[in-house]
Design a protein around this motif. Structure first.
Motif, PDB file in Angstrom:
ATOM      1  N   ARG A  49       0.837  -1.215   0.000  1.00  0.00           N
ATOM      2  CA  ARG A  49       0.000   0.000   0.000  1.00  0.00           C
ATOM      3  C   ARG A  49       0.869   1.261   0.000  1.00  0.00           C
ATOM      4  NH1 ARG A  49      -5.157   0.822   1.802  1.00  0.00           N
ATOM      5  NH2 ARG A  49      -4.447   2.250   3.427  1.00  0.00           N
ATOM      6  N   SER A  50       1.923   1.259   0.788  1.00  0.00           N
ATOM      7  CA  SER A  50       2.801   2.426   0.851  1.00  0.00           C
ATOM      8  C   SER A  50       3.470   2.686  -0.495  1.00  0.00           C
ATOM      9  CB  SER A  50       3.848   2.228   1.945  1.00  0.00           C
ATOM     10  OG  SER A  50       4.677   3.359   2.048  1.00  0.00           O
ATOM     11  N   THR A  82      -0.251   8.236   7.781  1.00  0.00           N
ATOM     12  CA  THR A  82       0.745   9.288   7.547  1.00  0.00           C
ATOM     13  C   THR A  82       0.367  10.557   8.306  1.00  0.00           C
ATOM     14  OG1 THR A  82      -0.365  10.045   5.544  1.00  0.00           O
ATOM     15  CG2 THR A  82       1.375   8.394   5.267  1.00  0.00           C
ATOM     16  N   THR A  97      10.205  10.451  -2.673  1.00  0.00           N
ATOM     17  CA  THR A  97       9.050  10.686  -1.798  1.00  0.00           C
ATOM     18  C   THR A  97       9.492  10.914  -0.362  1.00  0.00           C
ATOM     19  OG1 THR A  97       7.626   9.342  -3.204  1.00  0.00           O
ATOM     20  CG2 THR A  97       6.907   9.646  -0.926  1.00  0.00           C
ATOM     21  N   GLN A 151       0.655   3.636  -3.235  1.00  0.00           N
ATOM     22  CA  GLN A 151      -0.105   4.861  -3.014  1.00  0.00           C
ATOM     23  C   GLN A 151       0.727   6.081  -2.655  1.00  0.00           C
ATOM     24  OE1 GLN A 151      -3.545   4.254  -0.470  1.00  0.00           O
ATOM     25  NE2 GLN A 151      -3.724   2.136  -1.182  1.00  0.00           N
ATOM     26  N   LEU A 152       1.825   5.894  -1.931  1.00  0.00           N
ATOM     27  CA  LEU A 152       2.594   7.048  -1.470  1.00  0.00           C
ATOM     28  C   LEU A 152       3.816   7.356  -2.326  1.00  0.00           C
ATOM     29  CD1 LEU A 152       2.524   6.456   2.395  1.00  0.00           C
ATOM     30  CD2 LEU A 152       1.003   7.887   1.003  1.00  0.00           C
ATOM     31  N   CYS A 153       4.289   6.407  -3.087  1.00  0.00           N
ATOM     32  CA  CYS A 153       5.539   6.583  -3.827  1.00  0.00           C
ATOM     33  C   CYS A 153       5.314   6.815  -5.326  1.00  0.00           C
ATOM     34  CB  CYS A 153       6.450   5.378  -3.604  1.00  0.00           C
ATOM     35  SG  CYS A 153       6.919   5.172  -1.869  1.00  0.00           S
ATOM     36  N   ARG A 154       4.201   7.405  -5.672  1.00  0.00           N
ATOM     37  CA  ARG A 154       3.883   7.612  -7.099  1.00  0.00           C
ATOM     38  C   ARG A 154       4.906   8.477  -7.807  1.00  0.00           C
ATOM     39  NH1 ARG A 154      -2.034   7.422  -5.477  1.00  0.00           N
ATOM     40  NH2 ARG A 154      -2.718   5.516  -6.510  1.00  0.00           N
ATOM     41  N   TYR A 196       8.495   2.053   5.659  1.00  0.00           N
ATOM     42  CA  TYR A 196       7.291   2.303   4.885  1.00  0.00           C
ATOM     43  C   TYR A 196       6.128   2.522   5.837  1.00  0.00           C
ATOM     44  CZ  TYR A 196       9.765   0.628   0.740  1.00  0.00           C
ATOM     45  OH  TYR A 196      10.650   0.474  -0.294  1.00  0.00           O
ATOM     46  N   ASP A 242       1.904   2.982   6.243  1.00  0.00           N
ATOM     47  CA  ASP A 242       0.611   2.758   5.606  1.00  0.00           C
ATOM     48  C   ASP A 242      -0.024   4.123   5.324  1.00  0.00           C
ATOM     49  OD1 ASP A 242      -2.508   2.405   5.839  1.00  0.00           O
ATOM     50  OD2 ASP A 242      -1.673   0.443   5.308  1.00  0.00           O
ATOM     51  N   PRO A 243      -0.590   4.311   4.141  1.00  0.00           N
ATOM     52  CA  PRO A 243      -1.181   5.612   3.801  1.00  0.00           C
ATOM     53  C   PRO A 243      -2.216   6.118   4.812  1.00  0.00           C
ATOM     54  CG  PRO A 243      -1.077   4.223   1.864  1.00  0.00           C
ATOM     55  CD  PRO A 243      -0.674   3.364   3.035  1.00  0.00           C
ATOM     56  N   ALA A 244      -2.913   5.224   5.484  1.00  0.00           N
ATOM     57  CA  ALA A 244      -3.922   5.637   6.462  1.00  0.00           C
ATOM     58  C   ALA A 244      -3.302   6.204   7.742  1.00  0.00           C
ATOM     59  CB  ALA A 244      -4.833   4.458   6.807  1.00  0.00           C
TER      60      ALA A 244
END
Length: 186
Positions: free
Chosen positions: A37-38, A107, A138, A41-44, A101, A103-105
């Protein structure tokens, strides 16, 4: 000075309700979920939503591979918040942080800072005076805020951005002068 701030954060307490502990083989599914997920979703900015880059980056983040890391004695750490795995971190002998890493939920809640501080503490306790890692674009600003210094690019990774970084783990100079034997009077 940024490094002093980074060292101070490394030895502060984690936020209330956050538990930091070594991962076990019973955590592998949650660890895999957080890692994937990290990354996705976070490392685009690093993988550019390129499916091939994402697939390569996440290929070794499956539960079976992670179980192998833990069984082999790797130091895999996790942060739990409200009963959920919120972050994953890893260490290697010689002072290397191999994983961090979030989890996006989770941050923006101090989870990453707390886990990074714990990893730095573990390295310092093992006698390391300097730590190194390979960070993504990121995460680069996050590490810099915690006293890390970029030292160059990573040659091994082709499909994502990567920066080598280092940080001194020496304690902060408190400003007190240390007495030397010649300074003593009888």
């Amino acid at each position: 000075m940024q490094n002093k701030r980074g060292i101070a954060q490394a030895f502060s307490e984690p936020p209330a309700g956050l538990m930091l502990r070594r991962a076990t083989v019973f955590d592998v599914f949650d660890l895999s979920r957080v890692l994937i997920r990290s990354i996705t979703q976070l490392c685009r900015v690093d993988h550019g939503d390129d499916p091939q880059a994402v697939a390569e980056w996440t290929a070794n983040k499956d539960p079976e591979t992670i179980r192998g890391w833990i069984k082999a004695g790797a130091q895999i750490w996790l942060a739990e918040r409200a009963g959920q795995v919120a972050a994953v971190g890893g260490l290697r002998e010689g002072g290397e942080i191999t994983l961090l890493y979030i989890d996006p939920a989770h941050t923006g809640l101090g989870v990453g800072s707390a886990l990074l501080a714990r990893l730095e503490q573990e390295l310092a306790a093992a006698g390391c005076t300097e730590a190194q890692l390979e960070g993504t674009r990121t995460a680069q600003a996050f590490y810099i805020r915690h006293g890390w210094k970029p030292t160059g690019g990573c040659a091994a990774r082709k499909s994502i951005s990567c920066f080598e970084m280092r940080k001194s783990l020496h304690p902060v100079d408190s400003g007190l002068r240390t007495a030397h034997p010649g300074d003593m009077t009888r």
